[in-house]
Design an enzyme around this catalytic site. Structure first.
Site, PDB file in Angstrom:
ATOM      1  N   ASP A   1      47.734 -47.986  27.718  1.00 55.03           N
ATOM      2  CA  ASP A   1      46.557 -48.023  29.162  1.00 55.03           C
ATOM      3  C   ASP A   1      45.616 -48.552  28.516  1.00 55.03           C
ATOM      4  OD1 ASP A   1      46.793 -44.402  29.256  1.00 55.03           O
ATOM      5  OD2 ASP A   1      45.628 -44.135  26.612  1.00 55.03           O
TER       6      ASP A   1
ATOM      7  N   LYS B   1      37.845 -43.970  30.548  1.00 54.40           N
ATOM      8  CA  LYS B   1      38.773 -43.281  32.304  1.00 54.40           C
ATOM      9  C   LYS B   1      39.339 -41.696  31.230  1.00 54.40           C
ATOM     10  CE  LYS B   1      43.153 -42.440  28.818  1.00 54.40           C
ATOM     11  NZ  LYS B   1      43.374 -41.131  28.833  1.00 54.40           N
TER      12      LYS B   1
END
Length: 312
Positions: free
Chosen positions: A145, A18
């Site tokens: 995350d 990401k």
């Protein structure tokens, strides 16, 4: 050592890295975390995690960054598998093979991605029939995350970053990730962020994603997105590692539409106009001697998904 994909009954899951297009950091909460408002984009750097039943717990590292993968119980993928096993009373050990192509400790959620992939793989291996909400709950227990790599695409994160809402976006965006040789730890960067704010007497509001960034994603305009990139942790990262500022400035000078420290660093993400522009930028950055590694990718891409099962 025998590796997991060759073992009978292995399940393999592919999962993306990401980049935080925007990261707004609010005040410190009573639990020690900070309130966050962020926009994630999944990009086409992937790890593959394979799990199979085994006599004892083991991690088998392979891939580009295999030497940097922890192989003990601190590995987040092992913690993910043990969490699923404990929650559903599965009394089996696993061999977990991690084919590592996402940079390690680079602010791109590589360890979190492996944990997300492991959750999906364990669900498939053990036939638990978990839905996305079940997986997201487990992911949030493992780290802020971890939920996003399950979903992929573009998403807005709130809370600690683990509360996700999909974001409408158009088009494909082309990235160059410049990986610095100056390591940073996430707690260190947040502590420096707090120190700088206290020193400067900054009043810290509750964080909100900017309308400019959301509009840029909806329009699919890379120039507008490049101008809207923002990371509240960037001043702290630059304070701790001044060379990162040099790297960011060099990439913009070489033609990037925008540059931003990814997460807590030390990777700097550069948005470019096209695949060809990404190639040109990579050549220029490689000649600058400001980073130890360069990777190109595009986004958004899909989240964690099964690519091989015992039936394949």
């Amino acid at each position: 050592m025998t590796v997991a994909p060759t073992l009978p009954g292995a399940v393999t899951v592919r999962v993306p890295a990401k980049v935080n297009l925007e990261l707004r950091v609010g005040p410190r909460r009573p639990d020690g975390y900070h309130s966050l408002a962020t926009v994630y984009q999944a990009v086409s750097l992937h790890d593959e995690v394979s799990v199979a039943r085994w006599d004892d717990w083991q991690v088998v590292p392979t891939g580009t960054y295999k030497s940097l993968i922890p192989t003990d119980g601190d590995n987040l993928a092992v913690r993910a598998a043990r969490l699923v096993a404990e929650r559903w009373s599965v009394d089996e050990a696993l061999s977990i093979r991690i084919d590592k192509d996402i940079p390690v400790a680079g602010g791109m959620a590589g360890g979190s991605a492996d944990a997300a992939a492991t959750l999906v793989a364990c669900d498939q291996l053990w036939g638990l029939g978990l839905d996305r909400d079940d997986l997201a709950e487990l992911a949030g227990m493992l780290g802020s995350d971890v939920p996003f790599p399950l979903a992929g695409g573009n998403a807005m994160g709130s809370g600690r970053g683990e509360q996700l809402a999909p974001v409408l976006a158009r088009g494909t965006f082309h990235w160059v990730f410049a990986i610095s040789d100056t390591g940073l730890s996430t707690p260190e960067v947040y502590a420096e962020c707090d120190r700088l704010r206290e020193r400067d007497g900054v009043e810290v509001p509750e964080p909100h994603v900017s309308p400019e960034l959301m509009a840029a994603l909806r329009s699919g305009d890379p120039a507008a997105l490049g101008a809207a990139l923002h990371n509240d942790l960037e001043p702290a990262a630059f304070s701790l590692r001044p060379r990162l500022r040099e790297l960011r400035d060099a990439g913009v000078e070489f033609g990037a539409l925008g540059g931003i420290v990814s997460g807590s660093g030390p990777t700097v993400a550069f948005l470019t106009e096209s695949h060809e522009a990404a190639l040109d930028l990579s050549v220029s950055l490689a000649a600058s001697d400001l980073c130890r590694d360069l990777r190109r990718a595009k986004g958004p891409v899909h989240g964690a998904h099964v690519v091989a099962t015992p039936r394949d």
